[in-house]
Design a protein around this motif. Structure first.
Motif, PDB file in Angstrom:
ATOM      1  N   PHE A  87       0.773  -1.166  -0.058  1.00 36.84           N
ATOM      2  CA  PHE A  87       0.167  -0.001   0.142  1.00 36.84           C
ATOM      3  C   PHE A  87       0.858   1.265  -0.094  1.00 36.84           C
ATOM      4  O   PHE A  87       0.699   2.198  -0.933  1.00 36.84           O
ATOM      5  CB  PHE A  87      -0.907   0.143   1.283  1.00 36.84           C
ATOM      6  CG  PHE A  87      -1.738   1.303   1.387  1.00 36.84           C
ATOM      7  CD1 PHE A  87      -2.817   1.432   0.667  1.00 36.84           C
ATOM      8  CD2 PHE A  87      -1.289   2.089   2.298  1.00 36.84           C
ATOM      9  CE1 PHE A  87      -3.548   2.938   0.642  1.00 36.84           C
ATOM     10  CE2 PHE A  87      -2.108   3.312   2.423  1.00 36.84           C
ATOM     11  CZ  PHE A  87      -3.178   3.597   1.693  1.00 36.84           C
ATOM     12  N   MET A  88       2.166   1.373   0.734  1.00 35.29           N
ATOM     13  CA  MET A  88       2.678   2.437   0.932  1.00 35.29           C
ATOM     14  C   MET A  88       3.697   2.723  -0.187  1.00 35.29           C
ATOM     15  O   MET A  88       3.694   3.771  -0.834  1.00 35.29           O
ATOM     16  CB  MET A  88       3.654   2.157   2.054  1.00 35.29           C
ATOM     17  CG  MET A  88       2.712   2.508   3.344  1.00 35.29           C
ATOM     18  SD  MET A  88       2.126   4.135   3.456  1.00 35.29           S
ATOM     19  CE  MET A  88       3.582   5.275   3.529  1.00 35.29           C
ATOM     20  N   ILE A  89       4.010   1.685  -0.753  1.00 31.22           N
ATOM     21  CA  ILE A  89       4.729   1.724  -2.093  1.00 31.22           C
ATOM     22  C   ILE A  89       3.902   2.531  -3.190  1.00 31.22           C
ATOM     23  O   ILE A  89       4.312   3.240  -3.977  1.00 31.22           O
ATOM     24  CB  ILE A  89       5.061   0.341  -2.680  1.00 31.22           C
ATOM     25  CG1 ILE A  89       6.144  -0.210  -1.886  1.00 31.22           C
ATOM     26  CG2 ILE A  89       5.804   0.384  -4.075  1.00 31.22           C
ATOM     27  CD1 ILE A  89       6.614  -1.585  -1.946  1.00 31.22           C
ATOM     28  N   ILE A  90       2.695   1.936  -3.528  1.00 28.12           N
ATOM     29  CA  ILE A  90       1.612   2.389  -4.591  1.00 28.12           C
ATOM     30  C   ILE A  90       1.292   3.898  -4.039  1.00 28.12           C
ATOM     31  O   ILE A  90       1.167   4.769  -4.838  1.00 28.12           O
ATOM     32  CB  ILE A  90       0.301   1.536  -4.653  1.00 28.12           C
ATOM     33  CG1 ILE A  90       0.880   0.304  -5.198  1.00 28.12           C
ATOM     34  CG2 ILE A  90      -0.585   2.218  -5.222  1.00 28.12           C
ATOM     35  CD1 ILE A  90      -0.286  -0.964  -4.869  1.00 28.12           C
ATOM     36  N   PHE A  91       1.132   4.167  -2.963  1.00 30.61           N
ATOM     37  CA  PHE A  91       0.676   5.525  -2.407  1.00 30.61           C
ATOM     38  C   PHE A  91       1.744   6.403  -2.618  1.00 30.61           C
ATOM     39  O   PHE A  91       1.487   7.453  -3.189  1.00 30.61           O
ATOM     40  CB  PHE A  91       0.123   5.545  -0.886  1.00 30.61           C
ATOM     41  CG  PHE A  91      -0.188   6.810  -0.268  1.00 30.61           C
ATOM     42  CD1 PHE A  91      -1.082   7.477  -0.701  1.00 30.61           C
ATOM     43  CD2 PHE A  91       0.759   7.598   0.388  1.00 30.61           C
ATOM     44  CE1 PHE A  91      -1.702   8.647  -0.201  1.00 30.61           C
ATOM     45  CE2 PHE A  91       0.491   8.683   0.861  1.00 30.61           C
ATOM     46  CZ  PHE A  91      -0.844   9.260   0.511  1.00 30.61           C
ATOM     47  N   MET A  92       3.047   6.150  -2.353  1.00 30.93           N
ATOM     48  CA  MET A  92       4.154   7.134  -2.625  1.00 30.93           C
ATOM     49  C   MET A  92       4.395   7.345  -4.021  1.00 30.93           C
ATOM     50  O   MET A  92       4.625   8.232  -4.491  1.00 30.93           O
ATOM     51  CB  MET A  92       5.265   6.711  -1.661  1.00 30.93           C
ATOM     52  CG  MET A  92       5.144   6.589  -0.271  1.00 30.93           C
ATOM     53  SD  MET A  92       4.665   8.307   0.500  1.00 30.93           S
ATOM     54  CE  MET A  92       6.180   9.376  -0.001  1.00 30.93           C
TER      55      MET A  92
ATOM     56  N   ILE B 197      11.733  -1.717  -0.513  1.00 25.34           N
ATOM     57  CA  ILE B 197      12.267  -2.952   0.166  1.00 25.34           C
ATOM     58  C   ILE B 197      12.001  -2.484   1.693  1.00 25.34           C
ATOM     59  O   ILE B 197      11.871  -3.416   2.518  1.00 25.34           O
ATOM     60  CB  ILE B 197      13.817  -3.183  -0.371  1.00 25.34           C
ATOM     61  CG1 ILE B 197      13.947  -4.216  -1.516  1.00 25.34           C
ATOM     62  CG2 ILE B 197      14.444  -4.165   1.127  1.00 25.34           C
ATOM     63  CD1 ILE B 197      15.337  -4.143  -2.034  1.00 25.34           C
ATOM     64  N   VAL B 198      12.626  -1.267   1.957  1.00 29.08           N
ATOM     65  CA  VAL B 198      12.368  -0.673   3.251  1.00 29.08           C
ATOM     66  C   VAL B 198      10.936  -0.842   3.786  1.00 29.08           C
ATOM     67  O   VAL B 198      10.694  -1.101   4.761  1.00 29.08           O
ATOM     68  CB  VAL B 198      13.092   0.917   3.373  1.00 29.08           C
ATOM     69  CG1 VAL B 198      12.581   1.270   4.624  1.00 29.08           C
ATOM     70  CG2 VAL B 198      14.466   0.808   3.013  1.00 29.08           C
ATOM     71  N   TYR B 199       9.847  -0.159   2.889  1.00 28.62           N
ATOM     72  CA  TYR B 199       8.579  -0.258   3.278  1.00 28.62           C
ATOM     73  C   TYR B 199       8.156  -1.814   3.676  1.00 28.62           C
ATOM     74  O   TYR B 199       7.506  -2.010   4.736  1.00 28.62           O
ATOM     75  CB  TYR B 199       7.636   0.279   2.244  1.00 28.62           C
ATOM     76  CG  TYR B 199       7.638   1.904   2.160  1.00 28.62           C
ATOM     77  CD1 TYR B 199       7.559   2.396   3.120  1.00 28.62           C
ATOM     78  CD2 TYR B 199       7.734   2.536   0.829  1.00 28.62           C
ATOM     79  CE1 TYR B 199       7.637   3.933   2.983  1.00 28.62           C
ATOM     80  CE2 TYR B 199       7.718   3.802   0.801  1.00 28.62           C
ATOM     81  CZ  TYR B 199       7.753   4.595   1.924  1.00 28.62           C
ATOM     82  OH  TYR B 199       7.731   5.867   1.789  1.00 28.62           O
ATOM     83  N   LEU B 200       8.456  -2.780   2.923  1.00 29.18           N
ATOM     84  CA  LEU B 200       8.158  -3.930   3.044  1.00 29.18           C
ATOM     85  C   LEU B 200       8.845  -4.648   4.393  1.00 29.18           C
ATOM     86  O   LEU B 200       8.178  -5.319   5.216  1.00 29.18           O
ATOM     87  CB  LEU B 200       8.427  -5.038   1.763  1.00 29.18           C
ATOM     88  CG  LEU B 200       7.721  -4.913   0.679  1.00 29.18           C
ATOM     89  CD1 LEU B 200       8.193  -5.417  -0.450  1.00 29.18           C
ATOM     90  CD2 LEU B 200       6.344  -5.352   0.991  1.00 29.18           C
ATOM     91  N   LEU B 201       9.861  -4.228   4.627  1.00 23.43           N
ATOM     92  CA  LEU B 201      10.898  -4.559   5.755  1.00 23.43           C
ATOM     93  C   LEU B 201      10.176  -4.183   6.981  1.00 23.43           C
ATOM     94  O   LEU B 201      10.089  -4.884   7.994  1.00 23.43           O
ATOM     95  CB  LEU B 201      12.206  -4.517   5.761  1.00 23.43           C
ATOM     96  CG  LEU B 201      12.910  -5.348   4.564  1.00 23.43           C
ATOM     97  CD1 LEU B 201      14.699  -4.918   4.612  1.00 23.43           C
ATOM     98  CD2 LEU B 201      12.702  -6.724   5.044  1.00 23.43           C
ATOM     99  N   ILE B 202      10.007  -2.645   6.874  1.00 25.27           N
ATOM    100  CA  ILE B 202       9.135  -2.225   8.137  1.00 25.27           C
ATOM    101  C   ILE B 202       7.669  -2.628   8.300  1.00 25.27           C
ATOM    102  O   ILE B 202       7.491  -3.160   9.643  1.00 25.27           O
ATOM    103  CB  ILE B 202       9.328  -0.681   7.940  1.00 25.27           C
ATOM    104  CG1 ILE B 202      10.797  -0.083   8.300  1.00 25.27           C
ATOM    105  CG2 ILE B 202       8.178  -0.080   9.069  1.00 25.27           C
ATOM    106  CD1 ILE B 202      10.827   1.300   7.789  1.00 25.27           C
ATOM    107  N   GLY B 203       7.053  -2.983   7.224  1.00 25.48           N
ATOM    108  CA  GLY B 203       5.768  -3.588   7.543  1.00 25.48           C
ATOM    109  C   GLY B 203       5.681  -4.739   8.000  1.00 25.48           C
ATOM    110  O   GLY B 203       4.876  -4.961   8.677  1.00 25.48           O
TER     111      GLY B 203
END
Length: 74
Positions: A18-23, A47-53
């Motif tokens: 979601f964050m990747i698409i939104f950003m 990768i950072v968004y996925l790891l944090i998520g």
């Protein structure tokens, strides 16, 4: 795979995507879509968004779920 990891992957992975698409959509005014996905910065952020998520948000949500289930059992 354990129930906890399945839960973390689902919840954190969803948030990360979601964050990747939104950003990406948010930055369309500054850079075209193809320019964004062709940069290494895009993949680093993804990768950072996925790891944090998965590891942070997924873990926090898992702990809250366990606590909620423990309260419901009492």
């Amino acid at each position: 795979m354990s129930e906890r990891w399945n839960y973390q992957l689902k919840m954190g992975g969803f948030w990360g995507i979601f964050m990747i698409i939104f950003m990406t959509l948010f930055e369309l005014k500054e850079k075209p879509f193809l320019e964004q996905i062709s940069s290494t910065n895009f993949y680093f952020r993804a990768i950072v968004y996925l790891l944090i998520g998965i590891f942070v948000l997924g873990y926090v949500n898992w702990k809250a779920k366990v606590k909620r289930e423990k309260i419901d059992q009492q």
